[in-house]
Design a protein around this motif. Structure first.
Motif, PDB file in Angstrom:
ATOM      1  N   MET A 101      -6.885  12.122  -4.756  1.00  0.00           N
ATOM      2  CA  MET A 101      -7.203  10.855  -5.391  1.00  0.00           C
ATOM      3  C   MET A 101      -8.556  10.321  -4.916  1.00  0.00           C
ATOM      4  O   MET A 101      -8.782   9.116  -4.926  1.00  0.00           O
ATOM      5  CB  MET A 101      -6.100   9.848  -5.091  1.00  0.00           C
ATOM      6  CG  MET A 101      -5.933   8.755  -6.134  1.00  0.00           C
ATOM      7  SD  MET A 101      -4.997   7.349  -5.491  1.00  0.00           S
ATOM      8  CE  MET A 101      -5.593   7.175  -3.814  1.00  0.00           C
TER       9      MET A 101
ATOM     10  N   LEU B 110       0.830  -1.205   0.000  1.00  0.00           N
ATOM     11  CA  LEU B 110       0.000   0.000   0.000  1.00  0.00           C
ATOM     12  C   LEU B 110       0.863   1.254   0.000  1.00  0.00           C
ATOM     13  O   LEU B 110       1.723   1.414   0.864  1.00  0.00           O
ATOM     14  CB  LEU B 110      -0.927   0.010   1.214  1.00  0.00           C
ATOM     15  CG  LEU B 110      -1.962  -1.107   1.255  1.00  0.00           C
ATOM     16  CD1 LEU B 110      -2.768  -1.023   2.544  1.00  0.00           C
ATOM     17  CD2 LEU B 110      -2.878  -1.061   0.054  1.00  0.00           C
TER      18      LEU B 110
ATOM     19  N   ALA C 196      -7.118   2.758   0.415  1.00  0.00           N
ATOM     20  CA  ALA C 196      -5.869   3.179  -0.237  1.00  0.00           C
ATOM     21  C   ALA C 196      -6.103   3.628  -1.668  1.00  0.00           C
ATOM     22  O   ALA C 196      -5.362   4.463  -2.198  1.00  0.00           O
ATOM     23  CB  ALA C 196      -4.848   2.036  -0.196  1.00  0.00           C
ATOM     24  N   GLY C 197      -7.136   3.093  -2.307  1.00  0.00           N
ATOM     25  CA  GLY C 197      -7.437   3.483  -3.678  1.00  0.00           C
ATOM     26  C   GLY C 197      -8.284   4.744  -3.767  1.00  0.00           C
ATOM     27  O   GLY C 197      -8.588   5.199  -4.867  1.00  0.00           O
ATOM     28  N   GLY C 198      -8.689   5.267  -2.615  1.00  0.00           N
ATOM     29  CA  GLY C 198      -9.520   6.472  -2.619  1.00  0.00           C
ATOM     30  C   GLY C 198     -10.976   6.202  -2.939  1.00  0.00           C
ATOM     31  O   GLY C 198     -11.728   7.107  -3.268  1.00  0.00           O
ATOM     32  N   PHE C 199     -11.378   4.946  -2.829  1.00  0.00           N
ATOM     33  CA  PHE C 199     -12.755   4.579  -3.153  1.00  0.00           C
ATOM     34  C   PHE C 199     -13.685   4.718  -1.947  1.00  0.00           C
ATOM     35  O   PHE C 199     -14.904   4.689  -2.087  1.00  0.00           O
ATOM     36  CB  PHE C 199     -12.831   3.134  -3.657  1.00  0.00           C
ATOM     37  CG  PHE C 199     -11.909   2.853  -4.800  1.00  0.00           C
ATOM     38  CD1 PHE C 199     -12.067   3.509  -6.016  1.00  0.00           C
ATOM     39  CD2 PHE C 199     -10.863   1.950  -4.678  1.00  0.00           C
ATOM     40  CE1 PHE C 199     -11.216   3.258  -7.080  1.00  0.00           C
ATOM     41  CE2 PHE C 199     -10.007   1.691  -5.732  1.00  0.00           C
ATOM     42  CZ  PHE C 199     -10.175   2.350  -6.929  1.00  0.00           C
TER      43      PHE C 199
ATOM     44  N   LEU D 284      -9.515  -6.296   1.255  1.00  0.00           N
ATOM     45  CA  LEU D 284     -10.373  -5.514   0.352  1.00  0.00           C
ATOM     46  C   LEU D 284     -10.722  -4.158   0.960  1.00  0.00           C
ATOM     47  O   LEU D 284     -10.752  -3.141   0.256  1.00  0.00           O
ATOM     48  CB  LEU D 284     -11.645  -6.300   0.020  1.00  0.00           C
ATOM     49  CG  LEU D 284     -11.454  -7.441  -0.980  1.00  0.00           C
ATOM     50  CD1 LEU D 284     -12.683  -8.340  -1.025  1.00  0.00           C
ATOM     51  CD2 LEU D 284     -11.154  -6.893  -2.378  1.00  0.00           C
TER      52      LEU D 284
ATOM     53  N   PHE E 264      -3.885  -1.993  -7.824  1.00  0.00           N
ATOM     54  CA  PHE E 264      -3.625  -3.189  -7.018  1.00  0.00           C
ATOM     55  C   PHE E 264      -3.504  -4.437  -7.881  1.00  0.00           C
ATOM     56  O   PHE E 264      -3.043  -5.476  -7.415  1.00  0.00           O
ATOM     57  CB  PHE E 264      -4.749  -3.403  -6.003  1.00  0.00           C
ATOM     58  CG  PHE E 264      -5.013  -2.199  -5.137  1.00  0.00           C
ATOM     59  CD1 PHE E 264      -4.033  -1.725  -4.270  1.00  0.00           C
ATOM     60  CD2 PHE E 264      -6.218  -1.539  -5.188  1.00  0.00           C
ATOM     61  CE1 PHE E 264      -4.268  -0.616  -3.472  1.00  0.00           C
ATOM     62  CE2 PHE E 264      -6.462  -0.429  -4.401  1.00  0.00           C
ATOM     63  CZ  PHE E 264      -5.485   0.042  -3.546  1.00  0.00           C
TER      64      PHE E 264
ATOM     65  N   MET F  81      -7.782  -1.947   0.503  1.00  0.00           N
ATOM     66  CA  MET F  81      -7.699  -1.502  -0.896  1.00  0.00           C
ATOM     67  C   MET F  81      -8.687  -0.372  -1.156  1.00  0.00           C
ATOM     68  O   MET F  81      -8.376   0.593  -1.853  1.00  0.00           O
ATOM     69  CB  MET F  81      -8.008  -2.661  -1.848  1.00  0.00           C
ATOM     70  CG  MET F  81      -6.880  -3.658  -2.014  1.00  0.00           C
ATOM     71  SD  MET F  81      -7.279  -4.793  -3.411  1.00  0.00           S
ATOM     72  CE  MET F  81      -7.071  -6.367  -2.616  1.00  0.00           C
TER      73      MET F  81
ATOM     74  N   ILE G 124     -18.787   5.532  -6.630  1.00  0.00           N
ATOM     75  CA  ILE G 124     -17.384   5.672  -6.979  1.00  0.00           C
ATOM     76  C   ILE G 124     -17.326   6.104  -8.433  1.00  0.00           C
ATOM     77  O   ILE G 124     -18.008   5.516  -9.287  1.00  0.00           O
ATOM     78  CB  ILE G 124     -16.647   4.329  -6.794  1.00  0.00           C
ATOM     79  CG1 ILE G 124     -16.514   3.996  -5.303  1.00  0.00           C
ATOM     80  CG2 ILE G 124     -15.275   4.348  -7.479  1.00  0.00           C
ATOM     81  CD1 ILE G 124     -16.215   2.547  -5.028  1.00  0.00           C
TER      82      ILE G 124
END
Lengths: 339, 339
Positions: free
Chosen positions: B1, A12, A126-129, A120, B129, A123, B10
């Motif tokens: 982000m 990450l 960390a993915g900004g979702f 998950l 990822f 993720m 999203i």
């Protein structure tokens, strides 16, 4: 922005914090070695409900409620739930956490589900979702026996290789900002594949799952060019005493000696000698409640700096078992460090 | 982000492409209106296997193999599988795709699983990822009847509100690079929550799921400040004729008229009049095979530019049903556009 590493791992770039967590368990777990560390211990294993399945749902509901309360958050602060359990069609989850009205991403990895949900969830942050996510899993001794084995009233004998499903649930609140009191930090993960050594003994799930744990662990070391002593503890979910021996042996053959670092939540959660739990505890709840109550505490207190938390799952159903299929395993590893 | 939008949505900053896909179905589906569009139609519904469950596993295995072949990829090119099905403990998945030896993230959202797997798969790519991911789901008429209802040999009568579980599986290869022949692009999604109107009729799952579809769709319009005519089609998974009417009515009360745009995969996949499927098709496979064979084709040919693909799931198990619980629903929406 490539955070993918090697065949099956992710490092990450954005830190993801376990802002808080909570564990709720049954009476037997409350009487075990970790008993005093759990947030809530039920007075009996029905938790005021009509059925075991509803009791398991209540475990999830209470764990989420407590975790949110400890984190000072409301359900509307949570972007997504990542949740699952062992019951057919994940019913403990569907009925347990619907009242919070949080968007739900259901996950299934048998007893590895806690690891999968954390991977998950991390993720998604960390993915900004997602702003914040809650990961929750559960198991219940009686609902699991009904789902997978025999009616409890039969009082059937259990071989020494059998494990005892933990009655418990733990919920973890994840976020991208540390805040004042984050419990720990998720920095990496390795996603497992299905590993099938052809074993068919559902009363020896430790042996069924150990090859999967060995596979994920070996892949983790390869992907990160790592070694066992990178970690204070390498923690499996519910291999129990039989599975632990198999795992250590399998990895030794691959050139890794984890006998110093290895710990298994199933071995920690019960006192097998006095509690008659044979090889140890098991179930989605086993690794989840041990992570919340014990492992994160060790990280908070600085006793450990970095652990690999790797719950293991046995991929069976009563139908697959009755049709003579094997019991493949899967294991997902999550690297958890002090804040 | 920050790619999070509103309460439950999203918007992907990195485009995610459906590089290719494949569908494998049973005989009845092959005889239906979309029959000629499927990549493979079985000669019978056993697919050379001993049991219905193995047949369903084979559907997944073949769909993944075909999708990889069409995309010109090998299993080792795939970072993760996102996969699930309707059977207890997702057994079709565990035994179906293990041979590919790809790290597996198991998902469960009942018949919404195809939408959930695409949403999570797209996140894994957009977040950096994963390099490529495969999303696969399945259902099988006979394994589903055994799992949820009555032995087929009873020949029990089915009310007109009942749906017919699709025997089929579709797999979708996702990637961040368009390549030469990507079929479509995923640009956004809205994750659903559990919605429970208290309905208990497992023979009228369209009505059980419609409130969840309405909830996700309303949230989608709110999050994106959108309107039904932003889409050429708004496509649910398996509401069937009864659920379609309920959905359109519920949304009209919220101020949205989707009667022009709405399409339901369950209504498309069978010819109810000649195939005796009553309210329509259902199952994880229903929306998945319709997406792969029909919807993506319309997008490729430019007949449609942008659709909202929103499979719906009924969250029940035989245990929850037998214990008198309601049948809550969930629906996840994925925005799919021409490349």
């Amino acid at each position: 922005m490539n955070q993918k590493l090697g065949r099956a791992s992710i490092r990450l770039e954005q830190p993801v914090y376990i802002l808080n967590s909570a564990s709720v368990v049954g009476t037997k777990e409350g009487e075990g070695p970790l008993g005093l560390l759990f947030d809530r211990v039920g007075q009996d294993d029905m938790f005021g409900c009509r059925t075991w399945e509803e009791a398991e749902s209540t475990l999830q509901k209470e764990a989420v409620g407590l975790a949110l309360e400890k984190a000072g958050l409301r359900p509307e602060d949570i972007s997504f739930f990542f949740a699952g359990d062992l019951l057919g069609q994940s019913m403990a989850t569907s009925f347990g956490i619907s009242a919070y009205q949080v968007p739900l991403l259901g996950v299934y990895g048998a007893c590895s589900t806690c690891g999968e949900s954390l991977a998950l969830g991390a993720m998604s942050i960390a993915g900004g979702f997602a702003d914040k996510a809650v990961c929750v899993t559960s198991s219940h001794f009686a609902s699991a026996e009904k789902e997978f084995r025999f009616p409890l009233d039969y009082g059937n004998q259990r071989p020494l290789s059998a494990t005892w499903t933990v009655t418990g649930s733990a919920a973890f609140v994840l976020g991208g900002e540390k805040g004042r009191k984050a419990r720990a930090r998720i920095s990496a993960m390795t996603i497992g594949k299905v590993v099938d050594f052809g074993l068919k003994d559902s009363m020896n799930m430790g042996a069924c799952m150990a090859p999967a744990a060995a596979s994920t662990l070996e892949q983790h070391f390869v992907d990160f060019a790592g070694q066992p002593d990178d970690y204070d503890k390498i923690i499996t979910g519910d291999l129990g005493k039989v599975g632990q021996r198999v795992l250590i042996d399998l990895l030794r053959k691959k050139g890794y000696d984890i006998s110093e670092q290895h710990m298994d939540c199933g071995i920690e959660v019960f006192d097998a000698a006095s509690q008659d739990t044979h090889a140890g505890g098991s179930g989605c709840g086993c690794s989840a409640v041990t992570l919340s109550a014990y492992i994160l505490k060790q990280l908070e207190e600085g006793n450990w700096k970095k652990v690999l938390f790797m719950p293991t799952g046995a991929l069976l159903s009563k139908t697959s078992f009755n049709e003579g299929m094997s019991v493949p395993g899967i294991a997902h590893g999550v690297v958890i460090e002090t804040v």
